[in-house]
Write an enzyme that holds these catalytic residues in place. Structure first.
Site, mmCIF file in Angstrom:
data_model
loop_
_atom_site.group_PDB
_atom_site.id
_atom_site.type_symbol
_atom_site.label_atom_id
_atom_site.label_comp_id
_atom_site.label_asym_id
_atom_site.label_seq_id
_atom_site.Cartn_x
_atom_site.Cartn_y
_atom_site.Cartn_z
ATOM 1 N N LYS A 1 21.664 79.635 48.280
ATOM 2 C CA LYS A 1 22.639 78.602 48.652
ATOM 3 C C LYS A 1 22.060 77.790 49.795
ATOM 4 O O LYS A 1 21.222 78.290 50.558
ATOM 5 C CB LYS A 1 23.942 79.262 49.123
ATOM 6 N N SER B 1 24.814 75.266 34.785
ATOM 7 C CA SER B 1 23.580 74.836 35.451
ATOM 8 C C SER B 1 22.372 75.520 34.811
ATOM 9 O O SER B 1 21.326 74.900 34.605
ATOM 10 C CB SER B 1 23.620 75.195 36.937
ATOM 11 N N ASP C 1 27.946 71.438 45.364
ATOM 12 C CA ASP C 1 29.004 72.294 45.920
ATOM 13 C C ASP C 1 29.913 71.330 46.690
ATOM 14 O O ASP C 1 29.864 70.114 46.436
ATOM 15 C CB ASP C 1 28.412 73.397 46.826
ATOM 16 N N LYS D 1 19.135 80.365 42.672
ATOM 17 C CA LYS D 1 19.987 79.331 42.089
ATOM 18 C C LYS D 1 21.293 79.293 42.850
ATOM 19 O O LYS D 1 21.916 80.339 43.078
ATOM 20 C CB LYS D 1 20.272 79.671 40.611
HETATM 21 P P1 NDP Z 1 34.488 69.069 46.194
HETATM 22 O O1 NDP Z 1 33.796 68.586 47.398
HETATM 23 O O2 NDP Z 1 34.381 68.296 44.922
HETATM 24 O O3 NDP Z 1 36.033 69.277 46.483
HETATM 25 C C1 NDP Z 1 36.478 70.122 47.490
HETATM 26 C C2 NDP Z 1 37.979 69.992 47.613
HETATM 27 O O4 NDP Z 1 38.469 70.960 48.508
HETATM 28 C C3 NDP Z 1 38.396 68.637 48.150
HETATM 29 O O5 NDP Z 1 39.654 68.316 47.634
HETATM 30 C C4 NDP Z 1 38.473 68.906 49.641
HETATM 31 O O6 NDP Z 1 39.317 68.019 50.326
HETATM 32 C C5 NDP Z 1 39.020 70.302 49.671
HETATM 33 N N1 NDP Z 1 38.514 70.988 50.864
HETATM 34 C C6 NDP Z 1 37.235 71.234 51.199
HETATM 35 N N2 NDP Z 1 37.151 71.833 52.379
HETATM 36 C C7 NDP Z 1 38.408 71.968 52.801
HETATM 37 C C8 NDP Z 1 38.969 72.518 53.956
HETATM 38 N N3 NDP Z 1 38.207 73.049 54.924
HETATM 39 N N4 NDP Z 1 40.318 72.506 54.052
HETATM 40 C C9 NDP Z 1 41.092 71.967 53.064
HETATM 41 N N5 NDP Z 1 40.588 71.421 51.955
HETATM 42 C C10 NDP Z 1 39.280 71.433 51.824
HETATM 43 O O7 NDP Z 1 33.964 70.573 45.976
HETATM 44 P P2 NDP Z 1 34.064 71.493 44.694
HETATM 45 O O8 NDP Z 1 35.295 71.201 43.927
HETATM 46 O O9 NDP Z 1 32.762 71.431 44.022
HETATM 47 O O10 NDP Z 1 34.169 72.926 45.368
HETATM 48 C C11 NDP Z 1 35.427 73.571 45.624
HETATM 49 C C12 NDP Z 1 35.190 75.059 45.764
HETATM 50 O O11 NDP Z 1 34.652 75.578 44.541
HETATM 51 C C13 NDP Z 1 34.211 75.490 46.842
HETATM 52 O O12 NDP Z 1 34.596 76.747 47.355
HETATM 53 C C14 NDP Z 1 32.899 75.670 46.072
HETATM 54 O O13 NDP Z 1 32.015 76.540 46.730
HETATM 55 C C15 NDP Z 1 33.439 76.271 44.787
HETATM 56 N N6 NDP Z 1 32.588 76.171 43.606
HETATM 57 C C16 NDP Z 1 32.095 74.986 43.178
HETATM 58 C C17 NDP Z 1 31.353 74.931 42.023
HETATM 59 C C18 NDP Z 1 30.845 73.645 41.473
HETATM 60 O O14 NDP Z 1 30.236 73.668 40.396
HETATM 61 N N7 NDP Z 1 31.073 72.505 42.105
HETATM 62 C C19 NDP Z 1 31.008 76.133 41.273
HETATM 63 C C20 NDP Z 1 31.657 77.323 41.763
HETATM 64 C C21 NDP Z 1 32.395 77.327 42.898
HETATM 65 P P3 NDP Z 1 38.648 66.775 51.103
HETATM 66 O O15 NDP Z 1 38.107 65.886 50.041
HETATM 67 O O16 NDP Z 1 39.773 66.177 51.866
HETATM 68 O O17 NDP Z 1 37.599 67.366 51.980
HETATM 69 O O1 2IT Z 2 29.239 78.161 43.893
HETATM 70 C C1 2IT Z 2 28.640 77.844 42.860
HETATM 71 O O2 2IT Z 2 28.443 78.629 41.937
HETATM 72 C C2 2IT Z 2 28.156 76.453 42.756
HETATM 73 N N1 2IT Z 2 28.382 75.662 43.660
HETATM 74 C C3 2IT Z 2 27.344 76.034 41.570
HETATM 75 C C4 2IT Z 2 25.901 76.388 41.759
HETATM 76 C C5 2IT Z 2 24.955 75.872 40.702
HETATM 77 O O3 2IT Z 2 23.767 76.156 40.866
HETATM 78 O O4 2IT Z 2 25.387 75.245 39.741
#
Ligand code: NDP
Ligand code: 2IT
Length: 448
Positions: free
Chosen positions: A126, A380, A166, A90
């Site tokens: 992943k 999830s 992600d 997952k």
């Molecule tokens: P999104 O794509 O929705 O948002 C990512 C954000 O981070 C955007 O604002 C983006 O800016 C910015 N960003 C991404 N890459 C960079 C970079 N290299 N430098 C600067 N800014 C950056 O992703 P999520 O919010 O889903 O994910 C954010 C983090 O949280 C990640 O590390 C992800 O692995 C983690 N995560 C996500 C989960 C989920 O359920 N979605 C669960 C647990 C962890 P821009 O739009 O300009 O690229």
């Molecule tokens: O980093 C994370 O835990 C996620 N992007 C969510 C993964 C999921 O299976 O919901």
């Protein structure tokens, strides 16, 4: 040489070109020392550390698709199925130009321990691609997603491997992928999570990672006899995690004053207007300059290399919610100098190892992503449960389960750290609590 050091050396030699993976392994193995040392003979004989640092399998494939000009484009797709000792693989799918095998491996490795901490039956995996959805039309995104799943469908399934969102993968991408999976296999099953609400998605999954981050942060403050009321919060990122972290922080009485994207950042001393942020990012998919243009109280700063960005702003709580290694030692020094009380990671591994150590050495309460952002994958898993029983729970039901899960995670990691004489080391607590369950399951299932 200790067993931990031996395996660390071997992992470094084998994966020398994957710095993010090595960083994640080093953090985990280093903090597992007390557990391993207490039981070294068994873990060594079972080769638990060698097995847990070697993915079950890595799938890499070509993703050809046709752009709006009729030109064929080619991206690389990945899925790393890391460990399924406690449940089906997952973990999310990252769509970002920076994606490579080392990044996907670090994320898959973290996911093993995070998923274990949720207390739900999910293993670690992943995937993703170096495809950049930014600036692409909906049709181009659909073409990519359909091609991606046309290869990946062979390796995934509701009881086998369940991808999700992600960075760069949200409801739109999951929808296109789900449609293609269904079309190829003829199966209507919970093979992906983060689905739309009309076709098997769960209420509160969109909000879950950000909300969960704040539920855990609130419990952290409670355990120290404090509350979030009136606290100033610096958030980085402006995506799924950041937006709902900001929203829940406000609901709990705190004041988030920053957010950022890859080109710039916002300081809004009046507090971030979350509805405006949602409109700019979720609806228009625009830059933060549009937020600043509509919000007189907000300052917009262009991102410049070597600058601290949001971490220069004085705050009580820092919530990095963008990407890996976005908060380095200089940022940590700036935050500590400004009196930060707590840092909780919404992103995966946003804090460098030396910055983490600096926070801990300076008495900052630091909770790593494996615990702090586990609310997304936990929800999830709740989506998977609803799909299996072919029912949909109410928002309140899912949200209250999420809240309970995050409170339990906090106490589990707090207790694990105390058990090994490292009270307050939540990084160690999370790694130990996550590891113990997976290692026990691996040993019970024999050599596999
Ligand atoms: P999104 O794509 O929705 O948002 C990512 C954000 O981070 C955007 O604002 C983006 O800016 C910015 N960003 C991404 N890459 C960079 C970079 N290299 N430098 C600067 N800014 C950056 O992703 P999520 O919010 O889903 O994910 C954010 C983090 O949280 C990640 O590390 C992800 O692995 C983690 N995560 C996500 C989960 C989920 O359920 N979605 C669960 C647990 C962890 P821009 O739009 O300009 O690229
Ligand atoms: O980093 C994370 O835990 C996620 N992007 C969510 C993964 C999921 O299976 O919901």
């Amino acid at each position: 040489m200790s067993y931990v050091d031996e395996v660390l050396e071997r992992v470094k030699a084998k994966n020398a070109s994957e710095p993010e993976f090595l960083q994640a392994v080093e953090e985990v193995l280093d903090s597992l020392r007390p557990v391993i040392d207490a039981n070294e003979e068994v873990y060594r004989k079972e080769a638990i550390l060698e097995r847990i640092t070697e993915p079950d399998r890595q799938i890499k494939f070509r993703v050809p698709w046709v752009d709006d000009k009729g030109q064929v484009q080619v991206n690389t797709g990945y899925r790393v199925q890391f460990n399924n000792a406690i449940g089906p693989y997952k973990g999310g799918l990252r769509l970002h130009p920076s994606v490579n095998i080392g990044i996907i491996k670090f994320l898959g490795f973290e996911q093993i321990f995070k998923n274990s901490l949720t207390s739900l039956p999910i293993g670690g995996g992943k995937g993703g691609s170096d495809f950049d959805p930014k600036g692409k039309s909906d049709r181009e995104v659909m073409a990519f997603c359909q091609s991606f799943i046309t290869e990946l469908y062979k390796y995934i399934g509701a009881d086998q491997d369940v991808p999700a969102g992600d960075i760069g993968t949200g409801a739109r991408e999951i929808g296109y992928m789900y449609g293609q999976y269904k079309r190829i296999t003829g199966l209507y099953e919970g093979v992906l999570t983060g689905k739309g609400l009309t076709y098997g998605g769960s209420l509160a999954r969109t909000e879950a990672t950000g909300y969960g981050l704040l539920y855990l942060t609130e419990e952290l403050f409670k355990s120290h006899g404090q509350s979030l009321e009136g606290k100033t919060v610096c958030v980085s990122g402006a995506g799924n995690v950041a937006i709902y972290a900001i929203q829940k922080a406000q609901q709990l009485g705190a004041k988030p004053v920053t957010c950022s994207d890859s080109t710039g950042w916002i300081y809004d001393p009046e507090g971030i207007d979350v509805e405006l942020l949602k409109e700019v990012k979720e609806v228009k998919r625009a830059r933060l300059t549009e937020y600043a243009a509509k919000r007189p109280s907000a300052e917009y700063h262009e991102k410049k290399n070597g600058e601290h960005g949001v971490w220069n702003i004085k705050c009580d709580i820092a919530l990095p919610c963008a990407t890996q290694n976005e908060l380095d030692i200089e940022d940590a020094k700036a935050l500590v100098a400004n009196g930060v009380i707590a840092v909780c990671e919404g992103a995966n591994m946003p804090t460098t190892l030396d910055a983490t150590k600096y926070f801990q050495a300076n008495g900052v309460w630091f909770v790593g992503g494996k615990a702090a952002n586990a609310g997304g994958v936990a929800t999830s898993a709740l989506e998977m449960s609803q799909n299996s029983e072919r029912l949909s729970w109410t928002f309140e039901e899912v949200d209250s389960k999420l809240q309970q899960i995050m409170v339990n995670i906090f106490h589990n990691i707090d207790d694990a750290a105390k058990r090994y004489g490292h009270e307050g080391d939540y990084v160690m607590g999370a790694n130990i609590a996550g590891f113990e369950k997976v290692a026990t399951a691996m040993i019970a299932q024999g050599v596999c």
